[in-house]
Scaffold this motif. Sequence first.
Motif, PDB file in Angstrom:
ATOM      1  N   GLY A  78       0.981  -1.153   0.025  1.00 47.35           N
ATOM      2  CA  GLY A  78      -0.080  -0.089  -0.048  1.00 47.35           C
ATOM      3  C   GLY A  78       0.707   1.196  -0.024  1.00 47.35           C
ATOM      4  N   THR A  79       1.298   1.533   1.261  1.00 49.16           N
ATOM      5  CA  THR A  79       2.236   2.847   1.234  1.00 49.16           C
ATOM      6  C   THR A  79       3.320   2.747   0.389  1.00 49.16           C
ATOM      7  OG1 THR A  79       1.637   3.093   3.631  1.00 49.16           O
ATOM      8  CG2 THR A  79       3.097   4.477   2.971  1.00 49.16           C
ATOM      9  N   ALA A  80       4.237   1.794   0.462  1.00 45.81           N
ATOM     10  CA  ALA A  80       5.408   1.878  -0.207  1.00 45.81           C
ATOM     11  C   ALA A  80       5.040   1.650  -1.682  1.00 45.81           C
ATOM     12  CB  ALA A  80       6.273   0.613   0.119  1.00 45.81           C
ATOM     13  N   TYR A  84       6.220   4.898  -4.306  1.00 46.10           N
ATOM     14  CA  TYR A  84       6.864   4.420  -5.553  1.00 46.10           C
ATOM     15  C   TYR A  84       6.242   4.958  -7.071  1.00 46.10           C
ATOM     16  CZ  TYR A  84       8.936   1.552  -9.582  1.00 46.10           C
ATOM     17  OH  TYR A  84       9.745   1.024 -10.453  1.00 46.10           O
ATOM     18  N   VAL A  85       4.834   4.738  -6.869  1.00 45.98           N
ATOM     19  CA  VAL A  85       4.081   5.500  -8.055  1.00 45.98           C
ATOM     20  C   VAL A  85       4.161   6.792  -8.056  1.00 45.98           C
ATOM     21  CG1 VAL A  85       1.675   5.938  -8.898  1.00 45.98           C
ATOM     22  CG2 VAL A  85       2.369   3.595  -8.337  1.00 45.98           C
ATOM     23  N   TRP A 130      12.941   4.702   6.173  1.00 44.32           N
ATOM     24  CA  TRP A 130      14.083   4.685   5.028  1.00 44.32           C
ATOM     25  C   TRP A 130      13.670   4.021   3.800  1.00 44.32           C
ATOM     26  CZ3 TRP A 130      19.229   5.873   5.727  1.00 44.32           C
ATOM     27  CH2 TRP A 130      20.257   5.354   4.918  1.00 44.32           C
ATOM     28  N   PHE A 131      12.718   2.764   4.295  1.00 51.62           N
ATOM     29  CA  PHE A 131      12.401   1.900   3.150  1.00 51.62           C
ATOM     30  C   PHE A 131      11.494   2.988   2.279  1.00 51.62           C
ATOM     31  CE2 PHE A 131       9.391  -1.197   1.316  1.00 51.62           C
ATOM     32  CZ  PHE A 131      10.313  -2.174   0.626  1.00 51.62           C
ATOM     33  N   PHE A 132      10.511   3.524   2.883  1.00 50.39           N
ATOM     34  CA  PHE A 132       9.585   4.367   2.000  1.00 50.39           C
ATOM     35  C   PHE A 132      10.177   5.446   1.253  1.00 50.39           C
ATOM     36  CE2 PHE A 132       6.255   3.429   5.852  1.00 50.39           C
ATOM     37  CZ  PHE A 132       5.870   2.327   5.191  1.00 50.39           C
ATOM     38  N   PHE A 136      10.405   5.656  -3.003  1.00 50.81           N
ATOM     39  CA  PHE A 136       9.915   6.841  -3.708  1.00 50.81           C
ATOM     40  C   PHE A 136      10.900   7.481  -4.841  1.00 50.81           C
ATOM     41  CE2 PHE A 136      10.289  11.379  -4.059  1.00 50.81           C
ATOM     42  CZ  PHE A 136       8.817  11.695  -4.636  1.00 50.81           C
ATOM     43  N   LEU A 137      12.321   7.096  -4.364  1.00 52.23           N
ATOM     44  CA  LEU A 137      13.486   7.659  -5.165  1.00 52.23           C
ATOM     45  C   LEU A 137      13.839   6.812  -6.148  1.00 52.23           C
ATOM     46  CD1 LEU A 137      15.742   9.129  -2.315  1.00 52.23           C
ATOM     47  CD2 LEU A 137      14.583  10.467  -3.959  1.00 52.23           C
ATOM     48  N   THR A 138      13.316   5.332  -5.894  1.00 48.17           N
ATOM     49  CA  THR A 138      13.714   4.518  -6.795  1.00 48.17           C
ATOM     50  C   THR A 138      12.474   4.599  -7.874  1.00 48.17           C
ATOM     51  OG1 THR A 138      14.348   2.796  -5.337  1.00 48.17           O
ATOM     52  CG2 THR A 138      13.368   1.977  -7.460  1.00 48.17           C
TER      53      THR A 138
END
Length: 497
Positions: A78-80, A84-85, A130-132, A136-138
């Motif tokens: 969901g959040t991650a 990413y989108v 950090w994962f989130f 986003f940056l990926t």
Amino acid sequence: MTRESTRASVPATTGTVTTAVPARLDRLPWSRWHWMIVIGLGTVWILDGLEVTIVGNIAGRLAEDGSGLDITAAQVTGTAAALYVAGACSGALFFGWLTDRYGRKKLFMVTLAVYLGATALTALSMESWWFFLFRFLTGFGIGGEYAAINSAIDELIPSLYRGRVDLIINGSYWLGAIGGALLSIVMLDTDIFAVNVGWRLSFALGVVLGLVILLVRRHVPESPRWQFIHGHGEDAEKLVSSVEREVEEEHGRPLPAPAGEITIHQRRSIGFGLIAKTVFRRYPRRAVLGLSLFIGQAFLYNAITFGFGTILTTFFDVPTGHTGYYFAVIAAGNFLGPLLLGKLFDTVGRRVMISSTYLLSGLLLFGTAWLFGSGVLTATTLTACWCVVLFFASAGASSAYLTVSEVFPMETRAMAIAFFYAIGTAAGGISGPLIFADLTESGVPSETVLAFQIGAGLMCAAGLVAAFLAVKAERRSLEDIAEPLSAARDEAEPSRG
């Protein structure tokens, strides 16, 4: 060699020049040089498919005790996923603008570096924030890749092959998805890797593959089409002359004379206002076409793939650890579509193929929805139905990227790709999950049928739009399809729609 001829760049100088560079590029036969472009630029989609699929499959593992990360499966999917989108949409628009302004080569090196750095740092995640952040940056990096790479590919590949090459490259995402689905089975096997190690190694493997791509990409040149418009005409002439010598030596015969020339008023940059005015006022019908194609394919893919694992586990009792095998099968169907149908987009033509792939996939999904609602499908037969639907849908979805990259003037190309990609990605990645999540998770067959029907209906609508508005771009020069804004002409050209 080609790369030697482009090392010493001549400073930009603007003026009015007449050049045959586009015609010289379009009349080249296929060669090793073109393979280098395809490998250097196109293989990153395999990497993207690999990583995105792995992330979806490791959600449950990340949520387990001992994973090294305090996060839930819902936060991963969901959040991650939403971050990413959002990153992909933002990156497409930001890097798309920079790509049109500063060139294709600079940006397709920068975007890959951003993508790789963010992926590596994701593997080091110890906290959920950090994962989130690095998801986003990926996404930010991969969104930029779509704009920079699709514009470069279309401007470097001869018109005779442009359609099939563009489709196959965009469709290669699904080769990575197959690898990701199968690799996740190995990486999540606790008999091989510890709970807190396997998922990190999955990201690390993506970084290693990306570094190999980065090494190859260093030798891909700047687009000569971008060069001659932005005051680097001498660099463009040197580059094309070098490529011509290589191709003649490889094929053992002289090249035919180029088909014509174009006169350009060179300029160093193009304002965003002029870009927007060109896309929406000069080519309004093409803008409607681009939006329809991107939104249609975004909703179809979300109707099927967003709840893919949930549908299998909820309705057919497929174990969570086995869904990767089913996903590998439908990913294969996705890749085979562009691979086997791609040539037809250059021979039969864009309008027929775009409209037919959209309409066929939509109608087939309607049929799949009816069979699913009737309760006659098993996990295997449903996957087979999806495979057939996505065989056509993948070719259609890839043609959406091809369409927006070739039907607008060169100066707006990367920004146009970025805009339509961002709209389609936002529709599919934000609106799609909001609409389809409850429908596919409810356990009520009629609600999942509705999810299929929404995706199918929008795909059919986009196919009808393409039947009337698709541009006959097959085997035509980019400059013939949409004259550059910088082209010298005696009088203002009317809107082409």
